[in-house]
Design a protein around this motif. Structure first.
Motif: not given
Length: 662
Positions: A185-189, A245-252, A265-269
């Motif tokens: 992953l990038p930006d680990q810090d 981390s961007y890799a962890f994005l879940q809805t909302g 932002y990982k938006a809801p439907a």
């Protein structure tokens, strides 16, 4: 409704007559009253009249200074959003003078918002398949909070099992191969580990990830792993999360890249960015009310204002959030035993050496070195730390002047959707409990008829309301609800600072680093009465819905109604609690309705539980020698058949009739 530009100016004309009526009594008695009008569409070159309002709060403050010696001053704010580039500061020069008061208030029917945030607009689809949007924000702006349509959105995060990783002296070793991708992953810090334990909520930032080795930043890692209820050895291991981390994005959820100036932002439907209000906080405090011990700020009032959009960045730094209890944390590097991961998981002498340097989470609105300050009918929402801090230690005040708060009134306000406690009054360091200067003492703090709900969302270890070393705190007729931890907490110190000290802390080595005091602390005469406390203990089982810590002579916990605390403790007297009277309370559906954390060596003594009602739960109050705690006339009720006296307590508890906070 929020007003801007011409709309605000037009609203001023309608409201001016109403404000004039409020100043008429002062004028009728021969004392002049002055009103300064402020509107987002005003002009600071104008005079602050209804037709020519000023635009900024700073200009209004300047004008108020020039008038306060001549009469009462009202600073009347039109509706709209006042975006602050820096905190609004009130010093001794901003006091009401010659017996007069300066009141900052909303114009009738309007909603002025003091905001430390930036509106986020210009959203575009970044990953349509995943529902991820992106927007530009100024480079370098960082935040731990984002508010989407009036609600805090959680940061990007994933839960992991504690067995997925192994704690080491320098960080974590990945055991579960499914987490091997972390090293790519990038930006680990910017990644953090959050550990929700028995009563602590700890944040530790990552330094780097190589292979299966996660190296954590110091001193955050060491500080989170010694003492009590540690990240490595929690008393009750709750959720463990990887965050930010961007890799962890879940809805909302959302993620901010401050170097690139991008927020994701990982938006809801069905989310429509064109019709959404998104706020990114950039200030760490909004209002700072602080004078000096010899010249306190005084005679200021705040009415009908909204305080919104702050953040607190320290948990993401190398200090982390090495949480100890109720918003206190270790803020520096300390000498530790070489084997602290084994030898200091239930405390140790070197940990005791650090105890008196614990810091407090700062507040968005800060009041210290001040007297006769009131907050009435305000809303404290969408704030990234404690909402209102009163007389906390100096480290929690940007002015550098802590403590010294007296005759502070907090009445009919709303606290909601805040990252930390709603209200914290008092400090925890030595000057809080045995002040070097009597002017440093916190006293006469009145907290009445407030709604405190859904706070401590990020720093979950915090109570809705906490008062520590305060002489005569009155906490009455509030509704406190929807919390991960406790409802109302009172006191500090585990009895260690009370006269004669505590044998527990002799055994632990504390008194190698501080005196055994022969005089009482400033904590006394607390009143906790007619509060409605419910929906507590959603995450942490330790603590109580209403809780006292250390000797509190003259304290009364009286006629409160507690329910829905996830079958935990209703009334909790922790270590060193003494001289507390608990009478006429109604405790519904608790696992333990009354509890004293009493041993032969911790002085939890001389308390009285009298005439309380409960329907379920155990009674765990130690009454024998040497404690002399009293249980008298408490009644267990079956099948919801509460007697009339108990039903009357239920009816009267909470916010009194009148205009409810909203």
């Amino acid at each position: 409704m929020r007003y801007t530009g011409r709309k605000a100016l037009a609203a001023l004309a309608v409201a001016a007559a109403v404000v004039a009526l409020t100043t008429a009594p002062a004028q009728a008695t021969g004392t002049p009253g002055f009103t300064i009008f402020v509107a987002p569409g005003g002009d600071d070159h104008d005079r602050g009249t209804p037709g020519r309002p000023v635009a900024t709060l700073e200009k209004a403050r300047e004008l108020a200074r020039g008038l306060s010696a001549r009469g009462n001053v009202t600073v009347a704010l039109a509706g709209g959003t006042y975006r602050l580039a820096s905190p609004l500061k009130f010093t001794s020069e901003d006091s009401g003078r010659n017996g007069h008061t300066i009141t900052w208030q909303a114009l009738p029917g309007q909603t002025p918002v003091l905001s430390g945030g930036l509106p986020v607009t210009g959203w575009e689809q970044h990953d349509p398949a995943a529902g991820i949007y992106v927007a530009d924000v100024p480079k370098g702006v960082d935040s731990r909070q984002l508010y989407v349509d009036g609600v805090s959105a959680p940061r990007a995060a994933i839960p992991i099992a504690r067995t997925d990783v192994q704690v080491t002296p320098t960080g974590l070793s990945i055991v579960n191969p499914a987490l091997g991708y972390l090293a790519t992953l990038p930006d680990q810090d910017r990644i953090e580990v959050e550990s929700q334990n028995s009563f602590t909520d700890r944040y530790a930032p990552v330094e780097s990830i190589t292979g299966t080795t996660i190296t954590m930043r110091q001193p955050a890692w060491n500080n989170n792993n010694w003492g009590y209820d540690t990240l490595a050895h929690p008393f009750a291991g709750g959720t463990l999360l990887l965050e930010n981390s961007y890799a962890f994005l879940q809805t909302g959820q959302w993620y901010l890249d401050p170097d690139a100036g991008k927020v994701y932002y990982k938006a809801p439907a069905g989310w429509d960015p064109a019709h959404s209000d998104v706020e990114l906080p950039r200030l760490s405090s909004l209002v700072q009310v602080s004078g000096t011990r010899t010249r306190p700020v005084h005679d200021l009032a705040f009415r009908g204002l909204h305080f919104e959009h702050t953040t607190w960045l320290q948990p993401g730094t190398s200090v982390g959030y090495a949480n100890q209890q109720s918003g206190t944390f270790l803020a520096g590097a300390y000498p530790q035993p070489a084997d602290f991961l084994t030898s200091c998981q239930l405390g140790c002498p070197l940990f005791e050496a650090a105890r008196n340097s614990w810091h407090q989470v700062p507040a968005a609105v800060q009041v210290s070195a001040a007297r006769d300050i009131s907050f009435t009918g305000n809303t404290f929402a969408h704030l990234g730390q404690v909402a209102l801090g009163i007389g906390n230690d100096a480290n929690a005040h940007a002015s550098g002047a802590g403590l010294g708060a007296s005759r502070i009134t907090v009445h009919r306000n709303t606290f909601r959707d805040d990252a930390g406690s709603g209200i914290v009054a008092g400090g925890v360091q030595p000057d809080a409990h045995h002040p070097a200067d009597p002017a440093m003492a916190d006293r006469d703090i009145t907290i009445t008829d407030n709604l405190v709900t859904d706070v401590a969302r990020d720093y979950k270890d915090m109570a809705g309301v906490l008062t520590t070393y305060v002489t005569h705190a009155v906490i009455e007729h509030n509704e406190v609800s929807d919390l991960a931890y406790d409802g109302i907490d009172v006191g500090w110190g585990w009895g260690a600072n009370d006269p004669g000290g505590s044998q527990d802390y002799r055994d632990r080595g504390l008194y190698d680093y501080q005196p055994v005091y022969s005089t009482p602390t400033t904590l006394k005469d607390t009143v906790v009465r007619y509060n409605l406390v419910h929906g507590t203990k959603k995450v942490f089982h330790d603590g109580g819905s209403i809780y006292n810590l250390s000797a509190n002579p003259g304290a009364v916990i009286d006629r409160n109604y507690v329910y829905d605390n996830h079958e935990t403790v209703g009334l909790y007297l922790d270590e060193g609690s003494r001289y507390v009277s608990l009478t006429g309370n109604v405790i519904q559906d608790s696992g333990v309705w009354a509890f004293t954390n009493a041993s032969a060596t911790n002085n939890t003594n001389d308390n009285t539980f009298r005439g309380n009602w409960y329907d379920t739960g155990l009674t765990r109050v130690v009454t024998g020698e040497p404690h002399h705690n009293v249980l008298d006339g408490n009644v267990q009720v079956a099948d919801g058949n509460w007697p009339a006296e108990a039903r009357e307590v239920m009816r009267q508890a909470g916010i009194e009739p009148g205009r409810d906070p909203s």
